[in-house]
Design an enzyme around this catalytic site. Structure first.
Site, PDB file in Angstrom:
ATOM      1  CB  CYS A 293     -30.622  27.755 -34.110  1.00  0.00           C
ATOM      2  SG  CYS A 293     -29.599  29.124 -34.111  1.00  0.00           S
TER       3      CYS A 293
ATOM      4  CB  CYS B 203     -30.230  28.190 -38.135  1.00  0.00           C
ATOM      5  SG  CYS B 203     -28.745  27.457 -37.559  1.00  0.00           S
TER       6      CYS B 203
ATOM      7  CG  ASN C 101     -20.691  37.402 -24.693  1.00  0.00           C
ATOM      8  OD1 ASN C 101     -19.706  37.791 -24.245  1.00  0.00           O
ATOM      9  ND2 ASN C 101     -21.904  38.237 -25.064  1.00  0.00           N
TER      10      ASN C 101
ATOM     11  N   GLY D 151     -22.461  35.232 -20.334  1.00  0.00           N
ATOM     12  CA  GLY D 151     -23.794  35.792 -20.690  1.00  0.00           C
ATOM     13  C   GLY D 151     -24.292  35.079 -22.061  1.00  0.00           C
TER      14      GLY D 151
ATOM     15  CG  HIS E 277     -25.725  30.214 -34.965  1.00  0.00           C
ATOM     16  ND1 HIS E 277     -26.471  29.541 -35.855  1.00  0.00           N
ATOM     17  CD2 HIS E 277     -24.603  30.663 -35.328  1.00  0.00           C
ATOM     18  CE1 HIS E 277     -25.942  29.488 -36.844  1.00  0.00           C
ATOM     19  NE2 HIS E 277     -24.660  30.339 -36.716  1.00  0.00           N
TER      20      HIS E 277
ATOM     21  CG  HIS F  13     -23.094  35.232 -31.711  1.00  0.00           C
ATOM     22  ND1 HIS F  13     -23.519  34.098 -31.097  1.00  0.00           N
ATOM     23  CD2 HIS F  13     -23.221  36.288 -30.688  1.00  0.00           C
ATOM     24  CE1 HIS F  13     -24.013  34.636 -29.806  1.00  0.00           C
ATOM     25  NE2 HIS F  13     -23.666  35.866 -29.671  1.00  0.00           N
TER      26      HIS F  13
ATOM     27  CG  HIS G  57     -21.361  40.336 -29.652  1.00  0.00           C
ATOM     28  ND1 HIS G  57     -22.489  40.756 -29.290  1.00  0.00           N
ATOM     29  CD2 HIS G  57     -21.296  39.012 -29.006  1.00  0.00           C
ATOM     30  CE1 HIS G  57     -23.241  39.855 -28.713  1.00  0.00           C
ATOM     31  NE2 HIS G  57     -22.475  38.688 -28.367  1.00  0.00           N
TER      32      HIS G  57
HETATM   33  P1  5GP Z   1     -24.772  36.618 -26.637  1.00  0.00           P
HETATM   34  O1  5GP Z   1     -24.776  36.902 -25.249  1.00  0.00           O
HETATM   35  O2  5GP Z   1     -25.379  35.187 -27.028  1.00  0.00           O
HETATM   36  O3  5GP Z   1     -23.266  36.588 -27.035  1.00  0.00           O
HETATM   37  O4  5GP Z   1     -25.366  37.568 -27.538  1.00  0.00           O
HETATM   38  C1  5GP Z   1     -26.737  37.394 -28.264  1.00  0.00           C
HETATM   39  C2  5GP Z   1     -27.063  38.741 -29.200  1.00  0.00           C
HETATM   40  O5  5GP Z   1     -28.037  38.521 -30.050  1.00  0.00           O
HETATM   41  C3  5GP Z   1     -27.547  39.689 -27.999  1.00  0.00           C
HETATM   42  O6  5GP Z   1     -26.805  40.758 -28.053  1.00  0.00           O
HETATM   43  C4  5GP Z   1     -28.859  39.960 -28.341  1.00  0.00           C
HETATM   44  O7  5GP Z   1     -29.352  41.399 -28.570  1.00  0.00           O
HETATM   45  C5  5GP Z   1     -28.737  39.647 -29.880  1.00  0.00           C
HETATM   46  N1  5GP Z   1     -29.927  38.892 -30.566  1.00  0.00           N
HETATM   47  C6  5GP Z   1     -30.982  38.105 -29.986  1.00  0.00           C
HETATM   48  N2  5GP Z   1     -31.798  37.759 -30.456  1.00  0.00           N
HETATM   49  C7  5GP Z   1     -31.768  38.783 -31.962  1.00  0.00           C
HETATM   50  C8  5GP Z   1     -32.508  38.630 -33.037  1.00  0.00           C
HETATM   51  O8  5GP Z   1     -33.698  38.073 -33.233  1.00  0.00           O
HETATM   52  N3  5GP Z   1     -32.175  39.481 -34.071  1.00  0.00           N
HETATM   53  C9  5GP Z   1     -30.963  40.280 -33.961  1.00  0.00           C
HETATM   54  N4  5GP Z   1     -30.509  40.902 -35.099  1.00  0.00           N
HETATM   55  N5  5GP Z   1     -30.111  40.089 -32.680  1.00  0.00           N
HETATM   56  C10 5GP Z   1     -30.439  39.193 -31.913  1.00  0.00           C
HETATM   57 ZN    ZN Z   2     -27.811  28.170 -35.648  1.00  0.00          ZN
END
Ligand code: 5GP
Ligand code: ZN
Length: 114
Positions: A6, A9, A89, A95, A100, A102, A104
């Site tokens: 992950c 992680c 999300n 999307g 993991h 999170h 935003h």
């Molecule tokens: P999700 O669509 O899963 O809610 O958003 C995942 C977010 O993680 C995206 O906005 C993407 O730009 C961000 N993200 C993905 N990989 C990385 C990473 O390696 N480092 C950071 N800082 N953000 C990441």
């Molecule tokens: Zn994780």
């Protein structure tokens, strides 16, 4: 997705760099690598849970702390007065890319739905 693979992680373990904006025992916040607003921070629990369906695996204090840290980060980055969005999300239609859980935290510009 196992904890070993992950990406969040790995960030929590310090194996991948991230621009950390808040770091404490159970919750971390770092800048999104592909920011979609002047302020775009991701707030995560250190403990791996994939999504809201697994939120029961987190201690209640950590669930609460995720939201407190979101508010703290917004305050520290100067978007409390202007307002900000806190978004999860959850699943493919929303999307979700990183499985993991999170939050935003986005601010610094006018944000619409969805
Ligand atoms: P999700 O669509 O899963 O809610 O958003 C995942 C977010 O993680 C995206 O906005 C993407 O730009 C961000 N993200 C993905 N990989 C990385 C990473 O390696 N480092 C950071 N800082 N953000 C990441
Ligand atoms: Zn994780």
């Amino acid at each position: 997705m196992s904890e070993a693979d992950c990406i969040f992680c790995k960030i929590a373990r310090g194996e991948i760099d991230a621009e950390m904006v808040h770091d404490e025992d159970e919750v971390l916040a770092f800048n999104d690598i592909n920011s979609k607003a002047p302020v775009h921070v991701l707030v995560i629990p250190r403990q791996h849970v994939a999504n809201l369906e697994e939120i029961g695996d987190l201690p209640d204090r950590v669930v609460k702390r995720l939201f407190e840290v979101a508010s703290l980060v917004a305050e520290n980055l100067g978007v409390t007065e202007g307002g900000y969005a806190v978004r999860i999300n959850n699943g493919s239609d929303a999307g979700q890319e990183v499985f993991h859980l999170h939050l935003h935290v986005m601010g610094g510009k006018r944000l619409g739905m969805p």
